[in-house]
Motif scaffolding. Sequence first.
Motif, PDB file in Angstrom:
ATOM      1  N   CYS A 104      -3.705  -0.578  -3.315  1.00 34.34           N
ATOM      2  CA  CYS A 104      -3.383  -0.294  -1.917  1.00 34.34           C
ATOM      3  C   CYS A 104      -2.913   1.137  -1.813  1.00 34.34           C
ATOM      4  O   CYS A 104      -2.771   1.842  -2.809  1.00 34.34           O
ATOM      5  N   ALA A 149       1.050   1.733   7.847  1.00 27.24           N
ATOM      6  CA  ALA A 149       0.074   0.744   8.307  1.00 27.24           C
ATOM      7  C   ALA A 149      -0.455   1.087   9.699  1.00 27.24           C
ATOM      8  O   ALA A 149      -1.650   0.933   9.976  1.00 27.24           O
ATOM      9  N   SER A 209      -3.304   0.945   3.851  1.00 24.45           N
ATOM     10  CA  SER A 209      -3.097  -0.439   3.402  1.00 24.45           C
ATOM     11  C   SER A 209      -1.736  -0.496   2.714  1.00 24.45           C
ATOM     12  O   SER A 209      -1.436   0.302   1.827  1.00 24.45           O
ATOM     13  N   VAL A 232       1.532  -2.931   1.077  1.00 28.74           N
ATOM     14  CA  VAL A 232       2.169  -4.182   0.660  1.00 28.74           C
ATOM     15  C   VAL A 232       3.664  -3.920   0.562  1.00 28.74           C
ATOM     16  O   VAL A 232       4.091  -2.810   0.241  1.00 28.74           O
ATOM     17  N   GLN A 287       4.477  -6.449  10.673  1.00 32.19           N
ATOM     18  CA  GLN A 287       3.404  -7.447  10.539  1.00 32.19           C
ATOM     19  C   GLN A 287       2.266  -7.183  11.518  1.00 32.19           C
ATOM     20  O   GLN A 287       1.090  -7.299  11.153  1.00 32.19           O
ATOM     21  N   GLY A 333      -0.113  -4.773  10.279  1.00 31.25           N
ATOM     22  CA  GLY A 333      -0.966  -5.186   9.180  1.00 31.25           C
ATOM     23  C   GLY A 333      -0.332  -5.089   7.799  1.00 31.25           C
ATOM     24  O   GLY A 333      -1.031  -5.172   6.785  1.00 31.25           O
ATOM     25  N   VAL A 334       0.987  -4.902   7.747  1.00 30.23           N
ATOM     26  CA  VAL A 334       1.659  -4.865   6.441  1.00 30.23           C
ATOM     27  C   VAL A 334       1.619  -6.259   5.815  1.00 30.23           C
ATOM     28  O   VAL A 334       1.906  -7.244   6.486  1.00 30.23           O
ATOM     29  N   ARG A 335       1.233  -6.323   4.538  1.00 24.52           N
ATOM     30  CA  ARG A 335       1.256  -7.608   3.826  1.00 24.52           C
ATOM     31  C   ARG A 335       2.595  -7.691   3.084  1.00 24.52           C
ATOM     32  O   ARG A 335       2.834  -6.949   2.143  1.00 24.52           O
ATOM     33  N   ALA A 336       3.464  -8.595   3.563  1.00 23.92           N
ATOM     34  CA  ALA A 336       4.812  -8.684   3.012  1.00 23.92           C
ATOM     35  C   ALA A 336       4.963  -9.945   2.181  1.00 23.92           C
ATOM     36  O   ALA A 336       4.526 -11.019   2.586  1.00 23.92           O
ATOM     37  N   TYR A 337       5.593  -9.800   1.029  1.00 21.74           N
ATOM     38  CA  TYR A 337       5.808 -10.932   0.120  1.00 21.74           C
ATOM     39  C   TYR A 337       7.297 -11.119  -0.109  1.00 21.74           C
ATOM     40  O   TYR A 337       7.999 -10.183  -0.504  1.00 21.74           O
ATOM     41  N   GLY A 370       2.543 -14.116  -4.295  1.00 24.59           N
ATOM     42  CA  GLY A 370       1.882 -12.836  -4.116  1.00 24.59           C
ATOM     43  C   GLY A 370       1.383 -12.299  -5.435  1.00 24.59           C
ATOM     44  O   GLY A 370       1.449 -12.986  -6.465  1.00 24.59           O
TER      45      GLY A 370
END
Lengths: 102, 405, 101
Positions: free
Chosen positions: B3, B22, B27, B29, B68, B71-75, B100
């Motif tokens: 990313c 984002a 991209s 994370v 969110q 488009g942030v992919r949060a774990y 994740g």
Amino acid sequence: MRIQSHPFVPCPERPAVEFRFDGTAYQALQGESLAAALWAVGVTALRRSDVDGAPRGIYCGIGHCFECRVHVLGMGTVRACLTPVTAGMQVFSARPEAAGAE
Amino acid sequence: MNCDLAVVGGGPAGLAAAREVAQRGGSVVLFDENPTLGGKLLGQLHEERSGAWWKGWEVAARLVGEAQSAGVRAYTGASVWGLEPGWTTHVAYPHGPASGPGRVTAKAVVVATGAMEKTLPLPGWTLPGVMTVGAAQVLMNVYRVLPGLRAVVVGIDPLALSVARQLKLAGAEVLAVVPPARHRLSTPLGEPEHVLSMLGAMSKAAPNLAQRLAGSLLRSKAGRCIATRTPMPESFDVWGIPLRLRTPLERVEGDGQVEAVVLGRRGANGEKRGPETTLAVDVVCLSGGLTPFADLLAAAGVLFTNAPALGGAVPRHGPAGKTQSTGLYVAGSAGGVEGADVAAAQGRAAGIAVAMELGLVPSSSNELGDALRAEAAARATAKLEFYPGAAAARQLLASGWAVSG
Amino acid sequence: MAIRRSIATRPETDPWADVTVCRCEDVHLSDIERCLEEGAVTLQEVRLATRAGMGPCQGRLCRTALARLIAETPYPEATQATSLSVHFPTHPVRLRDLAEE
């Protein structure tokens, strides 16, 4: 104990679940931390010191100090302050084989 | 997984940095160890000068929503334990099923891991029931669990006062807020001059305290010199909370858990005077002060400088949190302890700087300048000041960076 | 004649002597002070001699207190040399270079 009324903090909308600590069953709210669940039912000692056997419990509450380390069946050693409680979770203050559990 | 940006820490700084990249098409994370995003915002609660109450969890919900939506992919439940140049982030999921990736390679990393509490070792502090003010805050405001019915708070500082007030709101009786006993393990927190300087800092958040203390006098070193030649005040009641400056905590007692505290008695000039008092309590909240938590940066070889007004050892960095290593940034309290508003502003600046590095923002853009000015503005209008002198400390760090990079 | 200045607390009179400095490994103030009196001058030496800072929290809790104690210790009169615990490699070395040895 749980806070009965608070002017600002909302009531958690979590279903009640049962979990066990050293074999004793307790009620908790699903997804709250194990540390909070145990403190709420008056369990203050989460483990004993390896060196002098003194009881230890929550200290920093945010995952830095590892004082709240407990053993969860199927997960190993975890920090109680960071571990969400799930229905049927089996928690121990010492490693299960030491506690005589399976 | 590859990313553009990996963010470590889902508090205000991390969320803001993630959002900025984002939103500009990168991209992103984001990893956070806790079960819920928001960092320490989730437990924060204080009264503004207007009389309205500021709830950190509402700010957190907004920041999480923005990240969110972008488009942030949060774990969550994600513990980042390793950082290698390139940049490879190593992640474990110790508190539940792996939700994740275990390894992510990113062009840039923002470390926004926040602050940790300094300890206040004293006799009896390992008893269950002795916890940090941060732990009490989490129990009360995140989980709605009462830390205790009868509390003593140890440490004279803005966070201690804030948590003492929160304890009252939650239904606990706060018997006293006291300094720790003077000892090399907790120095300078038990020293009268330090206590007086912290009263000055606290007066910013507690206007009625300022009025009674001539707070602005105490905020200057000259003022403090005058004040230390006059006797240490004995006590103040702030928001109905008793600050007892001359009865320091000597030890905690109890069989298996906290049952009582023993307070010493000091004269006007700090000398021991009179017998000790014992108070029955079931919780003791310690406030040793906050310091940056930046172990990942330390392990990655970033150098640190000492900045007491920012909490202690601070990772060296330049504007927008750039460290000496290309692509590695720091944002929020991990780079020096200040409040949530400053942290969010720093995250925004770091995010824009990363976006520029990635070519997502033209170099002619004013966005970074605007973000840095917004950070300075957030600092100037900060509602909760942890230590007096943060702005001056930032100036010193900035000039050090300008010279040596 | 070298005179060793004692900075250790006396456990039988000082309630602070038993105060735990490293919670993870249960290292007390008196253990740290004894180590400093015996000539330790660096954090690393205190860590290796007492285990303070080597537990699960990796020194997060105790490193500030340890640094304070070391900083406030007057250097004891040297009666023997101590190693400063500097290890090879003294400059960063790439793994591939190590592997090629």
